[in-house]
Scaffold this motif. Structure first.
Motif, PDB file in Angstrom:
ATOM      1  N   UNK A 111      37.664  33.808  42.511  1.00  0.00           N
ATOM      2  CA  UNK A 111      37.981  33.434  43.828  1.00  0.00           C
ATOM      3  C   UNK A 111      39.978  32.453  42.987  1.00  0.00           C
ATOM      4  N   UNK A 112      40.760  32.927  44.231  1.00  0.00           N
ATOM      5  CA  UNK A 112      42.341  32.666  44.403  1.00  0.00           C
ATOM      6  C   UNK A 112      42.273  30.632  43.192  1.00  0.00           C
ATOM      7  N   UNK A 113      41.204  30.255  43.916  1.00  0.00           N
ATOM      8  CA  UNK A 113      40.742  29.117  43.655  1.00  0.00           C
ATOM      9  C   UNK A 113      40.866  28.880  43.309  1.00  0.00           C
ATOM     10  N   UNK A 114      39.638  29.200  41.943  1.00  0.00           N
ATOM     11  CA  UNK A 114      39.019  29.183  40.661  1.00  0.00           C
ATOM     12  C   UNK A 114      40.124  29.578  39.383  1.00  0.00           C
ATOM     13  N   UNK A 115      41.540  30.967  40.216  1.00  0.00           N
ATOM     14  CA  UNK A 115      42.576  31.107  38.599  1.00  0.00           C
ATOM     15  C   UNK A 115      42.561  29.958  38.234  1.00  0.00           C
ATOM     16  N   UNK A 116      43.149  30.254  37.248  1.00  0.00           N
ATOM     17  CA  UNK A 116      44.011  29.129  36.009  1.00  0.00           C
ATOM     18  C   UNK A 116      44.287  29.448  35.377  1.00  0.00           C
ATOM     19  N   UNK A 117      45.870  28.931  35.185  1.00  0.00           N
ATOM     20  CA  UNK A 117      46.938  29.786  34.339  1.00  0.00           C
ATOM     21  C   UNK A 117      45.959  29.681  33.106  1.00  0.00           C
ATOM     22  N   UNK A 118      46.471  30.895  32.297  1.00  0.00           N
ATOM     23  CA  UNK A 118      45.747  31.497  30.748  1.00  0.00           C
ATOM     24  C   UNK A 118      45.709  33.472  31.284  1.00  0.00           C
TER      25      UNK A 118
ATOM     26  N   UNK B 280      39.359  46.918  30.693  1.00  0.00           N
ATOM     27  CA  UNK B 280      40.526  47.897  29.950  1.00  0.00           C
ATOM     28  C   UNK B 280      40.688  47.363  28.429  1.00  0.00           C
ATOM     29  N   UNK B 281      40.031  46.023  28.097  1.00  0.00           N
ATOM     30  CA  UNK B 281      40.205  46.008  26.659  1.00  0.00           C
ATOM     31  C   UNK B 281      41.227  44.907  26.264  1.00  0.00           C
ATOM     32  N   UNK B 282      42.295  44.928  27.609  1.00  0.00           N
ATOM     33  CA  UNK B 282      43.688  44.021  26.665  1.00  0.00           C
ATOM     34  C   UNK B 282      43.294  42.761  27.577  1.00  0.00           C
ATOM     35  N   UNK B 283      43.765  41.859  27.146  1.00  0.00           N
ATOM     36  CA  UNK B 283      44.251  40.908  27.703  1.00  0.00           C
ATOM     37  C   UNK B 283      45.528  40.828  29.130  1.00  0.00           C
TER      38      UNK B 283
END
Length: 218
Positions: A101-108, A114-117
């Motif tokens: 959720x948007x509340x659980x998002x942390x910067x990083x 796709x296997x990419x970050x």
């Protein structure tokens, strides 16, 4: 005002889901007129069954307006059968395994399907995925959660795939017109959004915040 518009659009989504019994990611995007291009792209990439599977998935879903912001000819090229794998890589770059959720998002950085970050940024309560901004968060479905974004997220380090033209920057602001029959939304961002979404401006963002100028510049 923007919160009111977002609430209204979310309410329309909820009413549509209850009436049409749309329960998965594909059901939601295919039944909303804001995702006609995304729906066509998912079908062209052969990802319908994947996104209808158990999941769970967190999907950053670009609107039709987001696709229109791509350089001329880019979308047409991606939808060609010979570019199916490239299209699949771009679309799966918008998918993160799990339900976030948007509340659980942390910067990083997070791993995508796709296997990419993908770089996620959270500032002043807003969520950014790459250079896109989440304009309508937390649309819950049985196999995950959808966050609507205002730009297509390109996975190449320089923001493009080889053979595709570099997207040009384009500035506008959020505008939603809501009536009893339809909802029109075109969203990008303001000065604060752009600065907050780019780590190159971290110092000036801190200075603006300390000076209490956030609301002035917005």
């Amino acid at each position: 005002m923007e919160k009111i518009r977002n609430f209204t659009l979310m309410t329309l989504f909820a009413l549509g889901l209850s009436q049409a019994r749309a329960v998965d990611v594909v059901d939601v995007v295919s039944k909303s007129r804001h995702f006609d291009t995304l729906t066509a792209a998912v079908k062209a990439a052969g990802l319908v069954d994947t996104l209808k599977s158990e999941g769970p998935f967190t999907v950053f879903a670009p609107t039709d307006e987001a696709f229109r912001m791509l350089p001329k000819g880019t979308l047409e090229n991606l939808l060609k059968p010979e570019n199916k794998e490239m299209l699949k890589q771009i679309l799966t770059y918008h998918v993160v395994p799990g339900r976030v959720t948007s509340c659980e998002v942390k910067s990083g950085e997070v791993s995508t399907a796709s296997g990419r970050h993908l770089r996620l940024t959270k500032r002043w309560g807003r969520v950014y995925a790459g250079m896109s901004r989440v304009i309508h968060p937390d649309i819950h479905v049985d196999n995950g959660i959808i966050h609507v974004v205002n730009r297509v997220i390109m996975p190449h380090p320089r923001g493009q795939y080889v053979g595709l033209p570099m997207p040009k920057s384009r500035a506008s602001k959020t505008s939603c017109k809501i009536s009893s029959s339809e909802t029109n939304c075109d969203s990008v961002g303001d000065i604060v959004d752009v600065a907050a979404g780019n780590k190159s401006f971290s110092t000036i963002v801190a200075a603006v915040t300390a000076a209490g100028l956030v609301e002035t510049l917005k």
